[in-house]
Structures are given as structure tokens and as C-alpha cells.
Enzyme design. Structure first.
Site, PDB file in Angstrom:
ATOM      1  N   TYR A   1       0.832  -1.158  -0.092  1.00 31.08           N
ATOM      2  CA  TYR A   1       0.040   0.015   0.055  1.00 31.08           C
ATOM      3  C   TYR A   1       0.927   1.270   0.087  1.00 31.08           C
ATOM      4  CZ  TYR A   1      -3.954  -2.977   1.484  1.00 31.08           C
ATOM      5  OH  TYR A   1      -4.867  -3.823   1.479  1.00 31.08           O
TER       6      TYR A   1
ATOM      7  N   HIS B   1     -12.105   3.339   6.417  1.00 34.34           N
ATOM      8  CA  HIS B   1     -11.056   2.647   5.947  1.00 34.34           C
ATOM      9  C   HIS B   1     -10.377   1.700   6.960  1.00 34.34           C
ATOM     10  CE1 HIS B   1     -10.085   5.765   2.475  1.00 34.34           C
ATOM     11  NE2 HIS B   1     -10.226   4.393   1.880  1.00 34.34           N
TER      12      HIS B   1
ATOM     13  N   ARG C   1      -5.919   7.213  -8.904  1.00 31.71           N
ATOM     14  CA  ARG C   1      -4.948   6.386  -8.289  1.00 31.71           C
ATOM     15  C   ARG C   1      -5.513   4.643  -8.799  1.00 31.71           C
ATOM     16  NH1 ARG C   1      -7.097   3.496  -3.565  1.00 31.71           N
ATOM     17  NH2 ARG C   1      -4.744   3.144  -2.948  1.00 31.71           N
TER      18      ARG C   1
ATOM     19  N   ASN D   1      -6.316   0.748  -7.743  1.00 31.59           N
ATOM     20  CA  ASN D   1      -6.414  -0.205  -6.543  1.00 31.59           C
ATOM     21  C   ASN D   1      -6.771  -1.412  -7.262  1.00 31.59           C
ATOM     22  OD1 ASN D   1      -6.590  -0.877  -3.705  1.00 31.59           O
ATOM     23  ND2 ASN D   1      -8.661  -1.147  -4.143  1.00 31.59           N
TER      24      ASN D   1
ATOM     25  N   GLU E   1      -9.496  -1.201  -9.949  1.00 35.07           N
ATOM     26  CA  GLU E   1     -10.400   0.036 -10.030  1.00 35.07           C
ATOM     27  C   GLU E   1      -9.473   1.072 -10.374  1.00 35.07           C
ATOM     28  OE1 GLU E   1     -12.954  -1.529  -6.330  1.00 35.07           O
ATOM     29  OE2 GLU E   1     -11.479  -0.224  -5.876  1.00 35.07           O
TER      30      GLU E   1
ATOM     31  N   TYR F   1      -7.161  -9.985   3.254  1.00 33.39           N
ATOM     32  CA  TYR F   1      -7.836  -8.829   3.248  1.00 33.39           C
ATOM     33  C   TYR F   1      -8.554  -8.949   1.941  1.00 33.39           C
ATOM     34  CZ  TYR F   1      -9.912  -4.194   2.584  1.00 33.39           C
ATOM     35  OH  TYR F   1     -10.570  -2.949   2.391  1.00 33.39           O
ATOM     36  N   LYS F   2      -7.908  -9.232   1.072  1.00 29.95           N
ATOM     37  CA  LYS F   2      -8.575  -9.109  -0.551  1.00 29.95           C
ATOM     38  C   LYS F   2      -9.164 -10.395  -0.708  1.00 29.95           C
ATOM     39  CE  LYS F   2      -4.818  -6.213  -2.289  1.00 29.95           C
ATOM     40  NZ  LYS F   2      -5.730  -4.728  -2.835  1.00 29.95           N
TER      41      LYS F   2
HETATM   42  C1  HEM Z   1     -10.273   0.688   0.600  1.00 25.87           C
HETATM   43  C2  HEM Z   1     -13.440   4.341   0.014  1.00 25.87           C
HETATM   44  C3  HEM Z   1      -9.751   7.332  -0.858  1.00 25.87           C
HETATM   45  C4  HEM Z   1      -6.674   3.604  -0.207  1.00 25.87           C
HETATM   46  C5  HEM Z   1     -11.473   1.291   0.512  1.00 25.87           C
HETATM   47  C6  HEM Z   1     -12.844   0.766   0.992  1.00 25.87           C
HETATM   48  C7  HEM Z   1     -13.546   2.011   0.637  1.00 25.87           C
HETATM   49  C8  HEM Z   1     -12.676   3.116   0.240  1.00 25.87           C
HETATM   50  C9  HEM Z   1     -14.854   1.940   0.863  1.00 25.87           C
HETATM   51  C10 HEM Z   1     -12.931  -0.645   1.408  1.00 25.87           C
HETATM   52  C11 HEM Z   1     -12.874  -0.688   3.096  1.00 25.87           C
HETATM   53  C12 HEM Z   1     -13.443  -1.831   3.534  1.00 25.87           C
HETATM   54  O1  HEM Z   1     -12.773  -3.031   3.577  1.00 25.87           O
HETATM   55  O2  HEM Z   1     -14.647  -1.806   3.964  1.00 25.87           O
HETATM   56  C13 HEM Z   1     -12.774   5.402  -0.212  1.00 25.87           C
HETATM   57  C14 HEM Z   1     -13.275   6.608  -0.779  1.00 25.87           C
HETATM   58  C15 HEM Z   1     -12.355   7.444  -1.011  1.00 25.87           C
HETATM   59  C16 HEM Z   1     -11.140   6.901  -0.782  1.00 25.87           C
HETATM   60  C17 HEM Z   1     -14.648   7.112  -0.777  1.00 25.87           C
HETATM   61  C18 HEM Z   1     -12.374   8.870  -1.325  1.00 25.87           C
HETATM   62  C19 HEM Z   1     -12.222   9.909  -0.396  1.00 25.87           C
HETATM   63  C20 HEM Z   1      -8.537   6.647  -1.003  1.00 25.87           C
HETATM   64  C21 HEM Z   1      -7.371   7.172  -1.034  1.00 25.87           C
HETATM   65  C22 HEM Z   1      -6.433   6.056  -0.759  1.00 25.87           C
HETATM   66  C23 HEM Z   1      -7.193   4.894  -0.331  1.00 25.87           C
HETATM   67  C24 HEM Z   1      -7.080   8.507  -1.563  1.00 25.87           C
HETATM   68  C25 HEM Z   1      -4.926   6.244  -0.855  1.00 25.87           C
HETATM   69  C26 HEM Z   1      -4.063   5.907  -0.519  1.00 25.87           C
HETATM   70  C27 HEM Z   1      -7.431   2.690   0.155  1.00 25.87           C
HETATM   71  C28 HEM Z   1      -6.588   1.403   0.251  1.00 25.87           C
HETATM   72  C29 HEM Z   1      -7.857   0.337   0.553  1.00 25.87           C
HETATM   73  C30 HEM Z   1      -8.898   0.996   0.550  1.00 25.87           C
HETATM   74  C31 HEM Z   1      -5.345   1.000   0.176  1.00 25.87           C
HETATM   75  C32 HEM Z   1      -7.732  -1.297   0.602  1.00 25.87           C
HETATM   76  C33 HEM Z   1      -7.952  -1.583  -0.867  1.00 25.87           C
HETATM   77  C34 HEM Z   1      -7.615  -3.066  -1.000  1.00 25.87           C
HETATM   78  O3  HEM Z   1      -6.542  -3.753  -0.547  1.00 25.87           O
HETATM   79  O4  HEM Z   1      -8.208  -3.899  -1.919  1.00 25.87           O
HETATM   80  N1  HEM Z   1     -11.460   2.798   0.442  1.00 25.87           N
HETATM   81  N2  HEM Z   1     -11.402   5.417  -0.410  1.00 25.87           N
HETATM   82  N3  HEM Z   1      -8.503   5.401  -0.333  1.00 25.87           N
HETATM   83  N4  HEM Z   1      -8.678   2.594   0.270  1.00 25.87           N
HETATM   84 FE1  HEM Z   1      -9.951   4.116  -0.174  1.00 25.87          FE
END
Ligand code: HEM
Length: 343
Positions: free
Chosen positions: A37, A193, A223, A225, A265, A316-317
Site C-alpha cells: 500500500y 477505511h 489512483r 487499486n 479499480e 483482506y482481499k
Molecule cells: C479501501 C473508500 C480514497 C486507499 C477502501 C474501502 C472503501 C474506500 C469503502 C473498502 C474498505 C473496507 O474494507 O470496507 C474510499 C473513498 C475514498 C478513498 C470513498 C475517497 C475519498 C482513498 C485514497 C487512498 C485509499 C486517496 C490512498 C491511499 C485505500 C486502500 C484500501 C482502500 C489501500 C484497501 C484496498 C484493497 O486492498 O483492496 N477505500 N477510499 N483510499 N482504500 Fe480507499
């Protein structure tokens, strides 16, 4: 550029597939042989011609089928689209952003004409011709966010900014990687998060929040994901876990190539002009392993990323049950050659 829209499904018989051109433009997310990450945010500038980032809003061959799938999800579960009352101005901002971008970059498919507040929207692929008054919800068949996002690929969140934090106060989420809008609605950046491992401890979310609080109008960012999905299913929501969770137990060495998908994504963020809200778009791209390995450098790299992924992230994934089977299958496509940094 006229797009040939495919007839395909993301459920039941799963007829989704990518054309060779769609494979070439797939936003492969790994710039190294390992993954951790990071605050991987860059300006949302136009990418190369025909790439997924050529235009701010990407419409592709899956458009019509994805919109049909969204409509099915909403019919079964209207709570996938929710908006708190103070977000109505942001909803109109979003409608403007999407209609302007789609009609500018895909004029053969979408047309927007304006006479003051009287707007006329034509969506040829979906057969829609709508006159309405901008700002007057009564002139549309759905509220503005739902209206426009039933016609645009990708999930969308509208994020309010107050008290030095970001709040998930609206969204339409029908193709999510196992999280729920109904559960997260009203939460702030750190709260929604909370389930993510490692990233909190290494300061990723502190830095990302600070960056986003200062996001400027007219300077969108993006970004990538990624995760993995068994079968090309768009709707992998917690609400429907009973339908798809079991798929993770069905991966065998024989069916990896067809069943296992990399899910990427492309997430973009815009500051909106009237509401000062942020729109967060989550555009999902699926590619099955058989398609992915047609690009040898992707096969090599993804093999190494998945093999060496930290267990906490793999867990987690949701990949733990089938990860080794996929790694073994991909190993046959990795000749051990060094890869160069970048995509
Ligand atoms: C995962 C929403 C911005 C990094 C997630 C999750 C949501 C989410 C709902 C899933 C969490 C769960 O497990 O329930 C959002 C929204 C954003 C945003 C609405 C906008 C404001 C960002 C940004 C970063 C980020 C800017 C930059 C580092 C991550 C990471 C994960 C994650 C690393 C885990 C993803 C994975 O391993 O599949 N985010 N996020 N997010 N988000 Fe965000």
C-alpha cells in the site's frame, strides 16, 4: 470514435469477456514485481490515445451491459443508491461533470445542449432523450446522482468536507469489492477505511486525507487499486455475499485461466464547484487470467506480485483460499526474466 458495445452478462452464465483491444487498454496496476500500500495518487491527466485514461470518464465496450447490471442491482436492492439531504447540490455538480465529459469525449454517443438552465441530454446507446431544468429535481425521472450514474460506468461516492475530515454522505455503489454503502454512509475517511490492514500503521491514510482536504477544483487526481474476483461478477457486495462467497472454493488448476479475474479499480477524485464536495469514482475493470497472460510481461509480474503478497493483504482481499492455485498456474507463464520498472 464509435464503440461497439457488447451483449454480455456479469452473473448467472457470465458471458463477459474482453476483446483484444480491451485487453491492450486494460489498466494493469503494477509498476514493480511486488506490491505494498502507498499513497499512489497522480494528476488525472489525459493518458495515451485509446488508453483507459485518455478521457476523464472512460466509456468502453462493456458500457451497455454494465448499465443493465446496475439496473438489476438497484431493482433488487434500492439501498445501493443513497444520498443524505444536504448532498443535493453535489448531486447536480456530479450530473454536470459526467454529462459534460461524456458528451465532449464521446459526441457520437452522447449530446448535451444547454439553453440557460434548460438542458437537453441525448444518450444514444441507452436510447434516452431527456429535457430537464438544471437544479430542478422534479424535471428528472430520478434524483440527479441516480439519474446520471445509471448512465455512466463506475461506482460513485459524493464526499462532504467539514471539520477537517471527509464524510461519505452519498453514493451509488453496485459493483463494489466487498464493502457496503449502506454500512459506510455517514462515516468519515478513517472510519470507512478501518478494515484495511497495514496502511493505517504506515501512515498511508493520514497522508492521503491531508492531500485530499486540499484537492483543488479543476485539478482532478487518480489512483489504481486492485483485488481479485472469481467469475466476472461486478456485484461482489457484502449484501450478496451468500451468492458469490462460495465461488472462492471452486477454483481448481483446470479452471484458473477462465474463472480467476484480476479486478482493477481506476479511482478518480474531483473537487466540485458549487458544493465543494469531492466526487470519488471507482471504475472497475475485469480481466481473466487467460486474457492477462496474453501480455507476457503482465503474466511474469502478476505471478511475482501474488506470490510475494504479504499474507495480511492477501487475506483482506479475500484471496487466501485460492491464491496458491493461481500462483502455481501463473508460474508456468513466468520464465524468470527480469522485468523493467513501470507498466
Ligand atoms: C479501501 C473508500 C480514497 C486507499 C477502501 C474501502 C472503501 C474506500 C469503502 C473498502 C474498505 C473496507 O474494507 O470496507 C474510499 C473513498 C475514498 C478513498 C470513498 C475517497 C475519498 C482513498 C485514497 C487512498 C485509499 C486517496 C490512498 C491511499 C485505500 C486502500 C484500501 C482502500 C489501500 C484497501 C484496498 C484493497 O486492498 O483492496 N477505500 N477510499 N483510499 N482504500 Fe480507499
Amino acid at each position: 470514435m464509435t464503440i461497439q458495445f457488447k451483449t454480455e452478462t456479469f452473473r448467472d452464465d457470465f458471458t463477459f469477456s474482453n476483446s483484444p483491444e480491451a485487453i491492450r487498454r486494460f489498466p494493469f496496476p503494477f509498476d514493480k514485481d511486488h506490491y505494498m500500500y502507498a499513497v499512489n495518487i497522480e494528476q488525472h491527466m489525459p493518458g495515451p490515445i485509446k488508453s483507459a485514461t485518455e478521457f476523464p470518464i472512460d466509456i468502453d465496450e462493456h458500457y451497455v451491459a454494465e448499465m443493465a447490471d446496475r439496473s438489476l442491482v438497484l431493482k433488487q436492492d434500492p439501498l445501493r443508491c443513497q444520498s443524505l439531504p444536504h448532498m443535493i447540490t453535489a448531486e447536480w455538480d456530479l450530473l454536470e461533470l459526467l454529462m459534460e465529459s461524456m458528451s465532449k469525449h464521446y459526441p457520437e454517443h452522447f449530446t448535451l445542449t444547454k439553453d440557460g438552465d434548460r438542458w437537453h441530454w441525448i444518450n444514444r446507446p441507452l436510447g434516452i432523450d431527456q429535457q430537464f431544468t438544471f437544479g430542478d429535481t422534479a424535471t428528472l425521472p430520478y434524483p440527479p446522482m441516480e439519474y446520471v450514474t445509471r448512465q455512466c460506468q463506475g461506482d460513485f461516492n459524493l464526499i462532504d468536507q467539514r471539520n477537517d475530515n471527509l464524510w461519505m454522505d452519498a453514493g451509488i455503489i453496485t459493483s463494489q469489492a466487498d464493502w457496503s454503502l449502506d454500512f459506510d454512509l455517514g462515516m468519515n475517511f478513517m472510519e470507512w477505511h478501518a478494515p484495511v490492514p497495514i496502511a493505517h500503521d504506515i501512515g498511508v491514510f493520514d497522508r492521503a486525507l491531508k492531500f485530499l482536504l486540499n484537492l483543488q477544483q479543476g485539478r482532478p487526481v487518480r489512483r489504481l487499486n486492485w483485488t481479485m474476483t472469481i467469475n466476472p461478477r461486478l456485484d461482489t457486495s457484502p449484501e450478496n455475499y451468500h451468492k458469490w462467497g462460495v465461488d472462492r472454493t471452486t477454483v481448481t488448476p483446470e479452471n484458473v485461466g477462465d474463472k480467476v479475474h484480476l479486478r482493477v479499480e481506476l479511482q478518480a477524485l474531483w473537487r466540485l464547484p458549487r458544493s465543494n464536495a469531492i466526487v470519488f469514482s471507482i471504475r472497475c475493470y475485469l480481466i481473466k487470467m487467460e486474457e492477462l497472460v496474453t501480455i507476457p510481461k503482465w503474466a511474469r509480474r502478476f505471478h511475482r506480485v501474488l506470490r510475494d503478497l504479504p499474507d495480511q493483504i492477501a487475506d483482506y482481499k479475500g484471496t487466501t483460499r485460492y491464491r496458491q492455485t493461481v500462483v502455481d498456474w501463473l508460474a508456468k507463464h513466468d520464465d524468470g526474466a527480469p522485468t523493467s520498472p513501470g507498466f
